[in-house]
Design an enzyme around this catalytic site. Sequence first.
Site, PDB file in Angstrom:
ATOM      1  N   ASP A  35       1.319  -1.609   0.035  1.00 35.02           N
ATOM      2  CA  ASP A  35       0.090   0.203  -0.329  1.00 35.02           C
ATOM      3  C   ASP A  35       0.587   0.906   0.174  1.00 35.02           C
ATOM      4  O   ASP A  35       1.156   1.023   1.111  1.00 35.02           O
ATOM      5  CB  ASP A  35      -1.176  -0.377   1.037  1.00 35.02           C
ATOM      6  CG  ASP A  35      -2.183   0.882   0.972  1.00 35.02           C
ATOM      7  OD1 ASP A  35      -2.619   1.289   0.414  1.00 35.02           O
ATOM      8  OD2 ASP A  35      -2.098   1.741   2.609  1.00 35.02           O
ATOM      9  N   GLU A  60       5.216   4.984   3.377  1.00 28.79           N
ATOM     10  CA  GLU A  60       4.008   6.252   3.920  1.00 28.79           C
ATOM     11  C   GLU A  60       5.309   7.310   4.173  1.00 28.79           C
ATOM     12  O   GLU A  60       6.637   6.768   4.449  1.00 28.79           O
ATOM     13  CB  GLU A  60       3.743   6.292   5.078  1.00 28.79           C
ATOM     14  CG  GLU A  60       2.876   6.975   5.426  1.00 28.79           C
ATOM     15  CD  GLU A  60       2.413   8.393   5.306  1.00 28.79           C
ATOM     16  OE1 GLU A  60       1.153   8.235   4.195  1.00 28.79           O
ATOM     17  OE2 GLU A  60       2.549   9.578   4.453  1.00 28.79           O
ATOM     18  N   ASP A 113      -2.192  11.767  -2.680  1.00 31.12           N
ATOM     19  CA  ASP A 113      -2.273  13.022  -2.502  1.00 31.12           C
ATOM     20  C   ASP A 113      -2.529  13.986  -4.132  1.00 31.12           C
ATOM     21  O   ASP A 113      -1.278  13.783  -5.184  1.00 31.12           O
ATOM     22  CB  ASP A 113      -0.831  14.154  -2.154  1.00 31.12           C
ATOM     23  CG  ASP A 113      -1.094  13.762  -0.710  1.00 31.12           C
ATOM     24  OD1 ASP A 113      -2.011  13.158   0.292  1.00 31.12           O
ATOM     25  OD2 ASP A 113       0.662  13.403   0.385  1.00 31.12           O
ATOM     26  N   LYS A 117      -1.972  21.527  -8.137  1.00 27.56           N
ATOM     27  CA  LYS A 117      -1.860  23.123  -9.575  1.00 27.56           C
ATOM     28  C   LYS A 117      -0.752  22.473 -10.329  1.00 27.56           C
ATOM     29  O   LYS A 117       0.183  21.337 -10.099  1.00 27.56           O
ATOM     30  CB  LYS A 117      -0.873  23.625  -8.051  1.00 27.56           C
ATOM     31  CG  LYS A 117      -1.638  24.914  -7.458  1.00 27.56           C
ATOM     32  CD  LYS A 117      -0.639  25.400  -7.284  1.00 27.56           C
ATOM     33  CE  LYS A 117      -1.369  26.639  -5.813  1.00 27.56           C
ATOM     34  NZ  LYS A 117      -0.721  26.972  -4.821  1.00 27.56           N
TER      35      LYS A 117
HETATM   36  C1  LIG Z   1      -4.415  11.456   1.389  1.00 23.70           C
HETATM   37  S1  LIG Z   1      -3.541  10.761   2.332  1.00 23.70           S
HETATM   38  C2  LIG Z   1      -4.493   9.135   1.965  1.00 23.70           C
HETATM   39  C3  LIG Z   1      -3.879   7.772   2.683  1.00 23.70           C
HETATM   40  C4  LIG Z   1      -5.051   6.909   2.861  1.00 23.70           C
HETATM   41  N1  LIG Z   1      -4.296   5.720   2.076  1.00 23.70           N
HETATM   42  C5  LIG Z   1      -6.185   6.734   2.728  1.00 23.70           C
HETATM   43  O1  LIG Z   1      -7.094   6.714   1.957  1.00 23.70           O
HETATM   44  O2  LIG Z   1      -7.019   7.000   3.533  1.00 23.70           O
HETATM   45  C6  LIG Z   1      -2.560  10.945   0.778  1.00 23.70           C
HETATM   46  C7  LIG Z   1      -0.853   9.950   1.580  1.00 23.70           C
HETATM   47  O3  LIG Z   1       0.034   9.458   1.164  1.00 23.70           O
HETATM   48  C8  LIG Z   1       0.872   9.887   1.803  1.00 23.70           C
HETATM   49  N2  LIG Z   1       2.096   9.865   0.708  1.00 23.70           N
HETATM   50  C9  LIG Z   1       2.376  10.951  -0.166  1.00 23.70           C
HETATM   51  N3  LIG Z   1       3.216  11.035  -1.740  1.00 23.70           N
HETATM   52  C10 LIG Z   1       4.191   9.903  -0.740  1.00 23.70           C
HETATM   53  C11 LIG Z   1       5.357   9.634  -1.534  1.00 23.70           C
HETATM   54  N4  LIG Z   1       6.065  10.156  -2.441  1.00 23.70           N
HETATM   55  N5  LIG Z   1       5.933   7.776  -0.375  1.00 23.70           N
HETATM   56  C12 LIG Z   1       5.033   7.302   1.004  1.00 23.70           C
HETATM   57  N6  LIG Z   1       3.792   7.866   0.782  1.00 23.70           N
HETATM   58  C13 LIG Z   1       3.360   9.237   0.041  1.00 23.70           C
HETATM   59  C14 LIG Z   1       1.010  11.204   2.665  1.00 23.70           C
HETATM   60  O4  LIG Z   1       1.599  11.581   3.309  1.00 23.70           O
HETATM   61  C15 LIG Z   1      -0.788  10.771   2.987  1.00 23.70           C
HETATM   62  O5  LIG Z   1      -0.438   9.979   4.180  1.00 23.70           O
END
Ligand SMILES: C[S@@+](CC[C@H](N)C(=O)[O-])C[C@H]1O[C@@H](n2cnc3c(N)ncnc32)[C@H](O)[C@@H]1O
Length: 209
Positions: A35, A60, A113, A117
């Site tokens: 994941d 993460e 995320d 932009k």
């Molecule tokens: C909007 S949250 C969604 C969290 C979870 N997957 C959910 O559905 O509840 C996106 C997560 O991806 C992590 N994230 C963003 N870019 C990442 C990267 N390049 N590598 C690892 N984690 C990342 C963020 O820190 C955040 O915890």
Amino acid sequence: MRQHVNPLSSNFNQIERIPSLSEMFSDSKLNLHLDIGCAAGEFLFDLALDNTSWNYLGIEIREKLVRNAKSKVIEREIKNLYFVFGNANNILNDVQSKFIIKNLKSISLNFPDPWFKKRHYKRRVIQSEFIDFLSNSLQKGTLIFIKTDVEDLFEYMDCIISSNFCFQKIDKKDFNYYKSFNPNKIKTNREKYVILNQLDIFERIYIKI
Ligand SMILES: C[S@@+](CC[C@H](N)C(=O)[O-])C[C@H]1O[C@@H](n2cnc3c(N)ncnc32)[C@H](O)[C@@H]1O
């Protein structure tokens, strides 16, 4: 609202040591699910307890969340779950992660995320180079699950994955044919929020052919 972490920051160039599968899991031969962007890992804790015949790995970028998740795994003595801190793109591209990619049976990207932009699109986890890398390294039959509440992001991700000829879309109704477990039966934290607020969810499953 939490501040998004910029994955392109040089803070994430250094990667922590990736342990072997037998250090991560008590039975390293089980099928492996990854994941990406697992946040505090609740989704993976639920999966790991619900289906103990698979191993689960979460990546993460927020270090504190990973530290807490790792402590919870130890406290609860869960043997089929492991977390790695860092930028998933850097970690998976690193030579020490080759064995992870080779062993994966499925990957989920749940509510990544969005980076709205245009000049920030390069911060999105899904990039053409990353998908090309996966298409060259994953075993045939590996599944990728994507899910988001941002239609624009869904179209962007779908366009990148579908333009790679090694990935084919799977119709939801045909899923059982692939005899994989279905991570989508567990709701992620973001998904629970989205459902509560009656927002749309856009999702798709792909298979490496
Ligand atoms: C909007 S949250 C969604 C969290 C979870 N997957 C959910 O559905 O509840 C996106 C997560 O991806 C992590 N994230 C963003 N870019 C990442 C990267 N390049 N590598 C690892 N984690 C990342 C963020 O820190 C955040 O915890």
